[in-house]
Design an enzyme around this catalytic site. Structure first.
Site, PDB file in Angstrom:
ATOM      1  N   GLU A   5      69.891  70.068  45.265  1.00 31.70           N
ATOM      2  CA  GLU A   5      68.987  70.917  46.045  1.00 31.70           C
ATOM      3  C   GLU A   5      67.978  71.632  45.148  1.00 31.70           C
ATOM      4  O   GLU A   5      67.958  72.870  45.048  1.00 31.70           O
ATOM      5  CB  GLU A   5      69.771  71.937  46.869  1.00 31.70           C
ATOM      6  CG  GLU A   5      70.576  71.315  47.978  1.00 31.70           C
ATOM      7  CD  GLU A   5      71.150  72.327  48.954  1.00 31.70           C
ATOM      8  OE1 GLU A   5      71.190  73.521  48.631  1.00 31.70           O
ATOM      9  OE2 GLU A   5      71.554  71.919  50.049  1.00 31.70           O
ATOM     10  N   GLU A  53      75.218  66.573  52.788  1.00 33.22           N
ATOM     11  CA  GLU A  53      76.100  67.741  52.941  1.00 33.22           C
ATOM     12  C   GLU A  53      76.014  68.241  54.373  1.00 33.22           C
ATOM     13  O   GLU A  53      74.919  68.379  54.928  1.00 33.22           O
ATOM     14  CB  GLU A  53      75.645  68.904  52.046  1.00 33.22           C
ATOM     15  CG  GLU A  53      75.885  68.756  50.583  1.00 33.22           C
ATOM     16  CD  GLU A  53      75.448  70.017  49.819  1.00 33.22           C
ATOM     17  OE1 GLU A  53      75.412  71.111  50.401  1.00 33.22           O
ATOM     18  OE2 GLU A  53      75.109  69.876  48.635  1.00 33.22           O
TER      19      GLU A  53
HETATM   20  C1  GAL Z   1      74.301  73.751  49.571  1.00 29.26           C
HETATM   21  C2  GAL Z   1      74.613  73.440  48.123  1.00 29.26           C
HETATM   22  C3  GAL Z   1      76.104  73.328  47.883  1.00 29.26           C
HETATM   23  C4  GAL Z   1      76.827  74.478  48.529  1.00 29.26           C
HETATM   24  C5  GAL Z   1      76.484  74.531  49.998  1.00 29.26           C
HETATM   25  C6  GAL Z   1      77.156  75.651  50.736  1.00 29.26           C
HETATM   26  O1  GAL Z   1      73.057  74.339  49.705  1.00 29.26           O
HETATM   27  O2  GAL Z   1      74.007  72.247  47.734  1.00 29.26           O
HETATM   28  O3  GAL Z   1      76.334  73.296  46.488  1.00 29.26           O
HETATM   29  O4  GAL Z   1      76.477  75.655  47.897  1.00 29.26           O
HETATM   30  O5  GAL Z   1      75.109  74.722  50.139  1.00 29.26           O
HETATM   31  O6  GAL Z   1      76.775  75.668  52.089  1.00 29.26           O
END
Ligand code: GAL
Length: 671
Positions: free
Chosen positions: A151, A306
């Site tokens: 990110e 994610e």
């Molecule tokens: C994303 C990030 C992850 C984790 C996640 C939590 O933005 O890439 O490493 O922090 O959020 O929601």
């Protein structure tokens, strides 16, 4: 653009952070992954300090062990380049690598992403690390994909330090060649901002009042490019050492600081992270982001890199997804073009800022939790969808979307300073979403010939040749719907003179003489024949120059003036919407336009049921997602035969029941 199949099946898994756990847990993890149908995990994202514990000393022993255990359990890796956070030793050697905000405050170590993208030693260390990792794992059979950084820019999208100032000057020199050209493009005669020398130029740090908007806009571009260069440097090494392994970095969809259309040209497959708030229910924005992410590489399927199984930790109140919702939203994502569903993260952390963030395996660590059971069920279901991998969506409608326009339209000192680009785009998108009309996003300069309808919400900036592109589209028979405050400035945020929107007046058949922003909480009316609608936010004063009024304002000193117009141009036509009409108006307008072009949804369904169609060369899938809490009855076309992919059952007859919070995936049975 050809499809990239990372795996022959739908990718399923998540971020895996084994360094947070003792070795015996790695075995447990791999067994639980196998049971849950996990086939891909992203490893090493925050492991720089562990892989390179001291400058130039690399330790791969632990990671070798992890990756071998995973591979023995049928789990492949989306291997990270571990560059997401610089280690403490790096910060100690280079304290000026810590980023500086616009007020001159240097941020500290102790969180993550604490680096200035233009620090001269950062890139050298990144290159060494990435080369070491790629050399070490290039032939490992578990390696299926590269996860570059993480990110980019999510916490630090801008740095204002001295290194950045110098790099900015270089960037400007390359773009404008002479200081005179820069002065001209930035309009520096305004407020006596003229520069005599490149060294007089600084990042737009905190100023007494409004900073020069053209300077600010270029700083967006420059920061985007600075961060992009870090990605390109990694990519070059990975491509050299592993030419056949796809490379990606996880995007954040409607993330303003990075121009993802530009970035997407350099990744092999788009991957993105999505965290809709379960409190908000039906995720229109999530659907829109899926469509945007799919469009970045012209419809090539993407991976959801994610999402969370249940709840996050970073909202004020972190409400979990109720039972079934994680599955539901996963299918909604697959329906819009995903070939993979991944989570942050595999196992809930024991320590650190994210210990209360949901995961696939919770603190209890066993198989009995609701969440793990749902994870396992979904993993098994998705393994039946191999045939869907690579399937595409065909859209006849496009919404124009442009990051540079987003930056520009939300800069300060506008007629209306509360315009949200995303909200206005979503206002139009929502009506297509509700009607299950497939939609792509495209840049204003992209080839639009495959679309019949193009919507341009708040397209404030029209750059060179984009006006010609829109002319071509309408001339050749397309319908263009354009909203207020479009076509106003050039790429430097300088007004296109000659009556708004100067370059598009002939397509639209009008001239906008005056802007009348509408105060918050107030509204006007739109009158269309006998019908009345509400409109808010903005009212353009339109002078017709060939266009006809479709709706007029109902109140105020401009009552009776045209508000929405239509104009025939070449084989096509353009509809101009000089205000922000209520959804009902937008819906009715779109229905008319869609009907004229014979654009229909894949199925007629009740409200809150999403239906998307994906095509492979020989097959056609319908992904039906019922967001309602109750069952719905659907009618399938008589002349088609479908198979329910998840149950295996062949459908006879035309009636289909989809349970509440449930999903049906149909494959058209060609036999
Ligand atoms: C994303 C990030 C992850 C984790 C996640 C939590 O933005 O890439 O490493 O922090 O959020 O929601």
């Amino acid at each position: 653009m050809k499809n990239i199949n990372v795996l022959p099946s739908i990718c399923y898994g998540g971020d895996y952070n084994p360094e947070q756990w003792p070795e015996e847990v790695w075995y447990e993890d791999a067994q639980l992954m196998q049971k849950a149908g996990v086939n891909l995990v992203s490893v090493g994202i925050f492991s720089w300090a562990k892989i390179e514990p001291q400058a130039g000393i690399f330790d791969f022993e632990w990671l070798d062990k992890v990756i071998n255990i995973l591979y023995d359990h049928g789990v492949h890796v989306n291997l990270s380049t571990a560059t997401a956070s610089t280690p403490a030793w790096f910060v100690r050697i280079y304290p000026d690598s810590l980023p500086v905000d616009e007020n001159g405050t240097r941020l500290s170590f102790g969180s993550r992403q604490h680096y200035c993208p233009n620090h001269p030693h950062l890139i050298k260390h990144i290159k060494k690390l990435v080369r070491a990792i790629a050399e070490h794992y290039k032939d490992h059979p578990a390696l299926k994909m590269w996860h570059v950084n993480n990110e980019y820019a999510c916490h630090v999208s801008r740095c204002y330090c001295e290194n950045c100032a110098q790099a900015f000057r270089k960037w400007l020199k390359k773009r404008y060649h002479t200081i005179d050209e820069l002065n001209e493009r930035w309009g520096t005669n305004f407020w006596g901002q003229r520069y005599n020398d490149w060294d007089e130029i600084n990042p737009p740090r905190k100023t007494p009042t409004f900073v020069n908007p053209s300077q600010e806009l270029d700083y967006y571009r420059f920061m985007n490019d600075s961060i992009f260069n870090l990605f390109l440097a990694e990519k070059e090494i990975l491509r050299e050492l592993t030419p056949d392994i796809p490379i990606s970095t996880n995007f954040m969809a409607s993330f303003k600081p990075l121009n993802y259309f530009q970035w997407a040209e350099e990744v092999d497959i788009v991957t993105w992270d999505s965290y809709p708030d379960p409190r908000e229910g039906l995720p229109v924005n999530h659907a829109m982001m899926n469509d945007l992410m799919r469009s970045l590489r012209q419809g090539q399927p993407f991976l959801l890199m994610e999402q969370v199984t249940s709840h996050v930790n970073w909202r004020d109140i972190n409400v979990p997804k109720p039972p079934g919702v994680m599955r539901l939203w996963s299918y909604a994502t697959i329906g819009r073009g995903a070939d993979g569903i991944m989570f942050f993260q595999w196992r809930q952390s024991r320590a650190g800022a994210e210990k209360f963030h949901g995961a696939m395996v919770s603190h209890s660590g066993d198989e009995h939790s609701r969440v793990y059971r749902e994870v396992k069920e979904l993993g098994h279901e998705l393994s039946q969808l191999d045939g869907l991998v690579g399937a595409r969506i065909k859209a006849e409608v496009a919404i124009l979307f442009d990051w540079e326009n987003w930056w520009a339209v939300e800069l300060a000192s506008k007629p209306h300073n509360k315009l949200s680009y995303i909200a206005i785009v979503e206002h139009y998108y929502r009506e297509l979403y509700k009607r299950n009309i497939a939609v792509d996003f495209a840049r204003p300069g992209d080839d639009l010939s495959k679309y019949k309808v193009v919507i341009a919400p708040l397209l404030y900036m029209i750059k060179e040749r984009e006006d010609e592109n829109l002319h071509r589209f309408v001339k050749n028979g397309g319908t263009l719907l354009m909203s207020f405050f479009s076509g106003i400035v050039d790429e430097n945020d300088k007004v296109h003179l000659g009556g708004y929107p100067a370059l598009l007046r002939d397509i639209l058949g009008l001239c906008v003489e005056e802007f009348v922003p509408i105060a918050e909480g107030q509204s006007n009316l739109l009158q269309v024949g006998g019908e009345t609608f509400e409109c808010t936010t903005w009212a353009d004063m339109i002078r017709l120059e060939g266009a006809q009024a479709l709706a007029v304002y109902g109140e105020d000193w401009y009552a009776g003036h045209p508000a929405v117009t239509v104009h025939h141009f070449g084989q096509g036509k353009s509809v101009y919407i000089g205000t922000h009409p209520e959804s009902r108006f937008v819906g009715q307008l779109l229905e008319k336009v869609l009907a004229e072009h014979h654009i229909t949804p894949p199925l007629e369904v009740p409200a809150k049921v999403e239906v998307q169609r994906r095509y492979t060369e020989n097959e056609e899938y319908l992904i039906i997602v019922n967001h309602n809490g109750h069952d719905v009855q659907l009618t399938l076309p008589k002349d088609r035969n479908y198979q329910n992919v998840l149950s295996g059952e062949r459908l006879h007859g035309v009636k289909l029941t989809v349970k509440g919070i449930d999903v049906v995936v149909l494959k058209e049975d060609k036999n």
